[in-house]
Design a protein around this motif. Sequence first.
Motif, mmCIF file in Angstrom:
data_model
loop_
_atom_site.group_PDB
_atom_site.id
_atom_site.type_symbol
_atom_site.label_atom_id
_atom_site.label_comp_id
_atom_site.label_asym_id
_atom_site.label_seq_id
_atom_site.Cartn_x
_atom_site.Cartn_y
_atom_site.Cartn_z
ATOM 1 N N VAL A 229 0.169 -4.982 -9.303
ATOM 2 C CA VAL A 229 1.359 -5.816 -9.143
ATOM 3 C C VAL A 229 0.934 -7.280 -9.112
ATOM 4 C CG1 VAL A 229 2.672 -4.033 -7.958
ATOM 5 C CG2 VAL A 229 1.312 -5.628 -6.612
ATOM 6 N N ASN A 230 1.905 -8.175 -9.240
ATOM 7 C CA ASN A 230 1.537 -9.580 -9.438
ATOM 8 C C ASN A 230 1.222 -10.369 -8.178
ATOM 9 O OD1 ASN A 230 4.124 -10.222 -8.425
ATOM 10 N ND2 ASN A 230 5.012 -10.472 -10.466
ATOM 11 N N GLY A 231 1.544 -9.861 -6.989
ATOM 12 C CA GLY A 231 1.200 -10.562 -5.755
ATOM 13 C C GLY A 231 1.952 -11.859 -5.538
ATOM 14 N N LEU A 232 3.096 -12.021 -6.207
ATOM 15 C CA LEU A 232 3.836 -13.267 -6.123
ATOM 16 C C LEU A 232 4.924 -13.228 -5.052
ATOM 17 C CD1 LEU A 232 4.312 -13.930 -9.942
ATOM 18 C CD2 LEU A 232 2.796 -15.191 -8.393
ATOM 19 N N SER A 233 5.213 -14.378 -4.490
ATOM 20 C CA SER A 233 6.377 -14.577 -3.628
ATOM 21 C C SER A 233 6.992 -15.907 -4.023
ATOM 22 C CB SER A 233 5.985 -14.569 -2.145
ATOM 23 O OG SER A 233 5.017 -15.563 -1.873
ATOM 24 N N HIS B 94 8.702 -0.864 -3.747
ATOM 25 C CA HIS B 94 9.307 0.038 -4.732
ATOM 26 C C HIS B 94 8.619 -0.152 -6.085
ATOM 27 C CE1 HIS B 94 13.332 1.759 -6.492
ATOM 28 N NE2 HIS B 94 12.281 2.496 -6.795
ATOM 29 N N TYR B 95 8.475 -1.418 -6.493
ATOM 30 C CA TYR B 95 7.804 -1.654 -7.774
ATOM 31 C C TYR B 95 6.330 -1.290 -7.683
ATOM 32 C CZ TYR B 95 5.984 -3.616 -12.018
ATOM 33 O OH TYR B 95 5.336 -3.757 -13.226
ATOM 34 N N GLN B 96 5.701 -1.599 -6.550
ATOM 35 C CA GLN B 96 4.284 -1.252 -6.394
ATOM 36 C C GLN B 96 4.062 0.249 -6.525
ATOM 37 O OE1 GLN B 96 2.690 -0.037 -3.008
ATOM 38 N NE2 GLN B 96 0.931 0.415 -4.284
ATOM 39 N N LEU B 97 4.986 1.046 -5.988
ATOM 40 C CA LEU B 97 4.885 2.493 -6.107
ATOM 41 C C LEU B 97 4.976 2.912 -7.570
ATOM 42 C CD1 LEU B 97 4.845 5.404 -5.056
ATOM 43 C CD2 LEU B 97 7.328 5.215 -4.698
ATOM 44 N N ILE B 98 5.961 2.373 -8.279
ATOM 45 C CA ILE B 98 6.133 2.721 -9.688
ATOM 46 C C ILE B 98 4.899 2.334 -10.494
ATOM 47 C CG2 ILE B 98 7.476 2.202 -11.773
ATOM 48 C CD1 ILE B 98 9.909 1.822 -9.889
ATOM 49 N N ALA B 99 4.378 1.130 -10.253
ATOM 50 C CA ALA B 99 3.197 0.661 -10.982
ATOM 51 C C ALA B 99 1.967 1.498 -10.651
ATOM 52 C CB ALA B 99 2.943 -0.809 -10.655
ATOM 53 N N SER B 100 1.826 1.892 -9.389
ATOM 54 C CA SER B 100 0.681 2.719 -8.989
ATOM 55 C C SER B 100 0.760 4.110 -9.611
ATOM 56 C CB SER B 100 0.609 2.825 -7.466
ATOM 57 O OG SER B 100 0.334 1.562 -6.887
ATOM 58 N N LEU B 101 1.970 4.658 -9.670
ATOM 59 C CA LEU B 101 2.156 5.957 -10.321
ATOM 60 C C LEU B 101 1.813 5.854 -11.805
ATOM 61 C CD1 LEU B 101 5.537 7.121 -8.706
ATOM 62 C CD2 LEU B 101 3.252 8.078 -8.254
ATOM 63 N N GLU B 102 2.275 4.787 -12.435
ATOM 64 C CA GLU B 102 1.991 4.592 -13.860
ATOM 65 C C GLU B 102 0.496 4.496 -14.114
ATOM 66 O OE1 GLU B 102 3.033 1.458 -17.507
ATOM 67 O OE2 GLU B 102 3.872 1.165 -15.502
ATOM 68 N N ALA B 103 -0.213 3.772 -13.234
ATOM 69 C CA ALA B 103 -1.664 3.632 -13.380
ATOM 70 C C ALA B 103 -2.374 4.972 -13.252
ATOM 71 C CB ALA B 103 -2.197 2.649 -12.333
ATOM 72 N N ALA C 36 0.803 -1.219 0.000
ATOM 73 C CA ALA C 36 0.000 0.000 0.000
ATOM 74 C C ALA C 36 0.833 1.264 0.000
ATOM 75 C CB ALA C 36 -0.921 0.006 1.225
ATOM 76 N N VAL C 37 0.248 2.316 -0.529
ATOM 77 C CA VAL C 37 0.777 3.662 -0.344
ATOM 78 C C VAL C 37 -0.093 4.292 0.738
ATOM 79 C CG1 VAL C 37 1.209 5.928 -1.358
ATOM 80 C CG2 VAL C 37 1.571 3.853 -2.722
ATOM 81 N N LEU C 38 0.542 4.609 1.864
ATOM 82 C CA LEU C 38 -0.168 5.152 3.017
ATOM 83 C C LEU C 38 0.031 6.658 3.103
ATOM 84 C CD1 LEU C 38 0.997 2.510 5.662
ATOM 85 C CD2 LEU C 38 -1.121 2.465 4.316
#
Length: 333
Positions: free
Chosen positions: A212-216, A147-156, A118-120
């Motif tokens: 994001v892909n939610g993978l681990s 970090h990737y989630q932030l980039i992807a959220s910004l792109e969206a 999340a971005v809080l």
Amino acid sequence: MRPARLLPAALLLTLLLTACGATSSASTATDGTGSLTLDVGDQKGGSEAVLRAAGELKNLDYKIKWSTFTSGPPLLEAVDAGAVDIGAVGNTPPVFAAGAGSKITVVAAWHGSSEGEAVLVPNGSKLTKSRDLKGKSIAVAQGSSAHYQLIASLEAAGLTPADVQVKYLQPADALAAFTSGKVDAWAVWDPYTSQVLEAKKGRVLTTGQGVVNGLSFQVAAPAALKDTKKAAAIEDYLARLRRAQDWVYTHQADWATVWAKDTGLPYDVALASVRRTHSTRIAVAVDRPLIASEQKIADTFTALKLIPAKVDFADFVDTRFNADLPASTTPAR
């Protein structure tokens, strides 16, 4: 119910689940029969804890030596060095390790909800949507899944990292900056997301769900995979982990109790994180859609010059342990 207190910085430093961090901090052993020892990289409240809680460390015909790390990157450094045979990480550390030419192989995957990514923003923030982040300062751990989630959220939202002020901070420092108002937002993962929300110190602006892909992953050393006996132990170990994850889904409160004790998290925070993130995971195949999804992450960081050269993620996977697992695109629980 009283809001959960925020954890002190010293404890936060022990809970770096997917960001950059220090080296191995502890070693323990699990007894089994036979002469083979599987060296497993772990993180606090991770694989050993859940396997033990689910009763999956019984009747082993090999021994396990556990080495505890603060995060994914140093764990993968140990895999690369041959000090660890296999270990668990999030979706972004393998991309950076691959970019560095590390000797690592993704052998198993889990797909879970990305609600905990999340971005809080502080409760009093005037920001209401991702687009509002333009020109704002955002704390994030460099090279982490967040970090990737932030980039992807910004792109969206039609933005790029150049449109915001990215502040590379580890969670302990980011928490201090967030709660003191020195940054406008914080991109982070569970259990930190749950910690802030349970303590009522902030709210969610956006999550990684759908972006994001939610993978681990479980990542192994190529040398261990070439050893017939170790490969067989890895196959058994992965089967036990999959059963343990199924146990978490049906025993959420029990796992939250164990996890809170193992990590020092307040029980309310642990339970919220289990419900939001941990119990949602399902074992999935290491397949072409997974490789393509990770390739997108790699290409993103390469374009940002955070990875020095193009990565072919397909060179860093082994599909032999897929068995009859569902596709990596299967919805989380």
